[in-house]
Scaffold this active site. Structure first.
Site, PDB file in Angstrom:
ATOM      1  N   ARG A 147      -1.581  -7.188 -15.577  1.00 43.11           N
ATOM      2  CA  ARG A 147      -1.232  -7.094 -14.159  1.00 43.11           C
ATOM      3  C   ARG A 147      -0.054  -6.134 -13.970  1.00 43.11           C
ATOM      4  NH1 ARG A 147       2.471 -10.149 -11.688  1.00 43.11           N
ATOM      5  NH2 ARG A 147       2.161 -11.977 -13.011  1.00 43.11           N
ATOM      6  N   TYR A 199      -5.259   7.984   8.645  1.00 42.27           N
ATOM      7  CA  TYR A 199      -6.479   7.238   8.331  1.00 42.27           C
ATOM      8  C   TYR A 199      -6.444   5.892   9.060  1.00 42.27           C
ATOM      9  CZ  TYR A 199      -9.515   4.197   5.600  1.00 42.27           C
ATOM     10  OH  TYR A 199     -10.457   3.274   5.215  1.00 42.27           O
ATOM     11  N   ASP A 216       0.626  11.241   2.405  1.00 42.50           N
ATOM     12  CA  ASP A 216      -0.725  10.963   1.921  1.00 42.50           C
ATOM     13  C   ASP A 216      -1.397  12.306   1.642  1.00 42.50           C
ATOM     14  OD1 ASP A 216      -3.417  10.390   1.547  1.00 42.50           O
ATOM     15  OD2 ASP A 216      -3.505   8.896   3.138  1.00 42.50           O
ATOM     16  N   LYS A 248     -11.352   8.875  -3.888  1.00 41.48           N
ATOM     17  CA  LYS A 248     -11.943  10.071  -3.295  1.00 41.48           C
ATOM     18  C   LYS A 248     -12.028  11.216  -4.307  1.00 41.48           C
ATOM     19  CE  LYS A 248     -11.853   7.595   0.517  1.00 41.48           C
ATOM     20  NZ  LYS A 248     -10.969   6.456   0.226  1.00 41.48           N
TER      21      LYS A 248
END
Length: 392
Positions: free
Chosen positions: A58, A111, A183, A208
């Protein structure tokens, strides 16, 4: 080997310079949840960060770490960390850097998921949110000058491909002690490196272009070490961890990143230019076109204009449906940045979370088609658009 003269070499080698177990030249997938130590002193040193190593997946993992190192090198950052999705990268970064009573300045054209954080979740935390007209740099500077903790930018924007002057606005933000987050999903480090323009943290949806094959999700953040260390700590506690197999898939995709981006750039420009001359197309949004209002800024801060574009049709949403249903070389689906062309209206893709009024407020017409040009032959893509538009 840590210095790379070209992005193409870095995409292949960065973070993977050494041979792995048994002399393997490909990175193994370490699915182990936990990592054992026979020496208690060594275990304690690793757990306390005094020695390199892994304790629990984790937190860190030997398959995930090379991916973080690769993006760190390609973007020119001091440190990087990873996430289960792109939205995890964005949300964890914002929730780390902002506290109740503080102020964030952002652009309206983000976005849809990012926009929801600004209009819904951060206000619940008593964070003061100021969303500015993306193209009004003077207004953004005025709001930043009033004071803010974070300036959040997205460029090119999703889905209308607006361009934000990173260098100019970063200077304004740093003048008031603000952290600049960008971003860079649409551009990737191949087409744009925001850290060299003044950004402090760069975030990606690795789902992406970085992965490039629409078969795995992930997110990344890269930038100043002091900030990334804080973001990593938030992520390791809240748990939006990138799975080792996902990291492996993104690493494999990134080896061909520059090759793919070159074709995406080429197809994006060809398709945008062709659409701009079509009588049934109302407007084309693509920073590579000289008619784009911020084309000069795009030329200054980008080395390529990308495979993402959008265009609006004359006649409304009925025409959108007809065109989309008749395209053959395009998946009618959400997401972007894949080797195969992906198309869809923002109302079912990038901004499905927003109402029609919220989309209108963001300057997104219902007649808009978002088009992620893949790496197919450009002539085939144009012929496909031509036959679909002929039926509208």
């Amino acid at each position: 080997m840590s210095d790379f003269n070209t992005s193409s070499t870095a995409a292949v080698w960065a973070g993977e310079e050494n041979l792995f177990a048994e002399g393997a030249i490909c990175l193994p997938v370490f699915n182990s949840v936990t990592f054992g130590y026979d020496d208690m002193g060594e275990w304690f040193d690793v757990a306390l960060g005094r020695k390199k190593g892994h304790i629990y997946s984790r937190n860190t993992n030997p398959t995930v770490r090379p991916l973080e190192e690769k993006i760190r090198i390609m973007d020119g950052g001091e440190e990087a960390t990873s996430f289960s999705t792109g939205m995890a990268a964005i949300s964890n970064t914002l929730f780390t850097l902002l506290a109740p009573g503080e102020r964030v300045v952002a652009v309206k054209d983000t976005y849809g998921g990012s926009n929801k954080i600004f209009i819904e979740f951060l206000p619940r935390m008593q964070v003061d949110v100021c969303l500015c007209d993306t193209s009004d740099f003077d207004a953004i500077e005025r709001e930043v000058a009033k004071g803010c903790k974070v300036l959040y930018l997205e460029t090119p924007t999703n889905p209308t491909l607006k361009i934000v002057d990173i260098e100019r606005l970063a200077k304004a933000a740093h003048a008031v002690g603000a952290v600049v987050v960008v971003d860079n999903t649409f551009a990737t480090p191949i087409n744009q490196r925001p850290l060299t323009l003044g950004a402090d943290v760069v975030v990606y949806s690795a789902t992406k272009y970085l992965n490039g094959h629409s078969d795995v999700m992930g997110g990344l953040a890269v930038g100043r070490k002091d900030l990334i260390d804080r973001i990593f700590h938030y992520r390791e506690i809240t748990g939006a961890t990138l799975h080792p197999h996902s990291a492996y898939m993104i690493l494999r995709g990134m080896k061909t990143l520059e090759l793919r981006i070159k074709r995406h750039n080429e197809n994006g420009m060809r398709v945008a230019t062709w659409l701009s001359q079509h009588p049934k197309v109302d407007k084309v949004f693509y920073p590579g076109l000289e008619t784009h209002p911020n084309h000069d800024i795009a030329r200054k801060q980008m080395t390529g204009f990308g495979g993402m574009l959008s265009f609006s049709l004359k006649g409304g949403f009925d025409k959108v449906v007809t065109v989309l249903e008749n395209l053959k070389y395009a998946h009618k689906a959400a997401s972007l940045g894949s080797v195969g062309t992906l198309v869809g209206p923002p109302r079912t893709t990038s901004h499905v979370e927003l109402s029609e009024q919220e989309r209108a407020n963001a300057g997104i017409p219902e007649s808009l088609i978002r088009y992620s040009a893949g790496i197919e032959d450009g002539d085939d893509l144009i012929a496909d658009l031509e036959q679909a538009l002929a039926k509208a």
